[in-house]
Scaffold this motif. Structure first.
Motif, PDB file in Angstrom:
ATOM      1  N   GLU A   1       0.835  -1.211   0.000  1.00 60.87           N
ATOM      2  CA  GLU A   1       0.000   0.000   0.000  1.00 60.87           C
ATOM      3  C   GLU A   1       0.871   1.263   0.000  1.00 60.87           C
ATOM      4  O   GLU A   1       0.625   2.209   0.742  1.00 60.87           O
TER       5      GLU A   1
ATOM      6  N   HIS B   1      -6.173  -1.909   3.950  1.00 65.85           N
ATOM      7  CA  HIS B   1      -5.511  -3.218   3.867  1.00 65.85           C
ATOM      8  C   HIS B   1      -5.361  -3.776   5.282  1.00 65.85           C
ATOM      9  O   HIS B   1      -4.861  -3.101   6.180  1.00 65.85           O
TER      10      HIS B   1
ATOM     11  N   PRO C   1      -2.576   3.391   5.872  1.00 65.36           N
ATOM     12  CA  PRO C   1      -3.408   2.634   4.935  1.00 65.36           C
ATOM     13  C   PRO C   1      -3.861   1.278   5.467  1.00 65.36           C
ATOM     14  O   PRO C   1      -4.472   0.501   4.726  1.00 65.36           O
TER      15      PRO C   1
END
Length: 218
Positions: A10, A152, A138
């Protein structure tokens, strides 16, 4: 030896550590899954002959990682204590002595299934306890590897391992990191835990750990 292996996930750099943890240099955070403190003590209280010294061994490994990787934050992805029977005076004394050596460290526990049964860590350990998910950058930091709609997932719970095939019938099963498209798994950190064998189809990338090294096999 390759004690850590940087990967990009990510658009974020993470280091997969040979001692079954993840270091996030951008956050100066160490991520630990499934340490299961007091598991051996819980088994002994049930009359099972299991090894002693696992709590101290896990704490020494944590000390080594904190000395090697500059961390301001330690995040447990669930299963800090194994069971109510883990709350022995000896285990408590070892944990408290360890915490007093790291008073500056911010520690967070994301409750896992064993934590719900064992209860939260004692207050004097100064550990912040939160439900899953903990959203950070993220990533959705969780215990259970359930998908998140926008982040994620980095999770534990399954104690993944991968079997390396040698010649003939020879094989070797090693703990592994499973890096998937939306969910990634950390191996169990605890020294006295079982493992669940995974296959290449269970992740886009598999990194095994062994002999103080981490390397990609799929």
């Amino acid at each position: 030896m390759n004690p850590y292996l940087p990967i990009e996930l990510e658009q974020t750099e993470l280091w997969l550590l040979a001692d079954k943890a993840v270091y996030w240099p951008g956050e100066r955070a160490l991520l630990i899954a499934d340490i299961h403190f007091g598991k051996a003590a819980a088994y002994r209280r049930l009359g099972q002959p299991v090894p002693q010294g696992t709590t101290q061994a896990n704490l020494q490994r944590l000390d080594a990682l904190l000395a090697q990787y500059p961390s301001r934050r330690l995040i447990f992805l669930g299963d800090f204590l194994h069971a109510p029977e883990s709350r022995t005076p000896a285990t408590h004394a070892q944990l408290l002595a360890w915490r007093q050596r790291h008073p500056w460290l911010e520690i967070t526990l994301i409750r896992g299934n064993h934590d719900r049964r064992a209860g939260d860590p004692p207050m004097e350990l100064d550990i912040g306890v939160v439900p899953e998910p903990l959203l950070l950058g993220p990533f959705a930091l969780q215990h259970e590897p359930e998908p998140h709609p926008s982040h994620h997932v980095l999770a534990g719970h399954l104690h993944p391992a991968f079997r390396l095939q040698g010649r003939g019938r020879q094989s070797l099963r090693l703990p592994c990191f499973c890096i998937g498209e939306r969910i990634s798994l950390l191996p169990a950190f605890g020294a006295f835990t079982g493992m669940l064998e995974v296959g290449a189809e269970d992740a886009q990338r598999i990194y095994v750990v062994g002999e103080d090294s981490v390397w990609r096999v799929r």
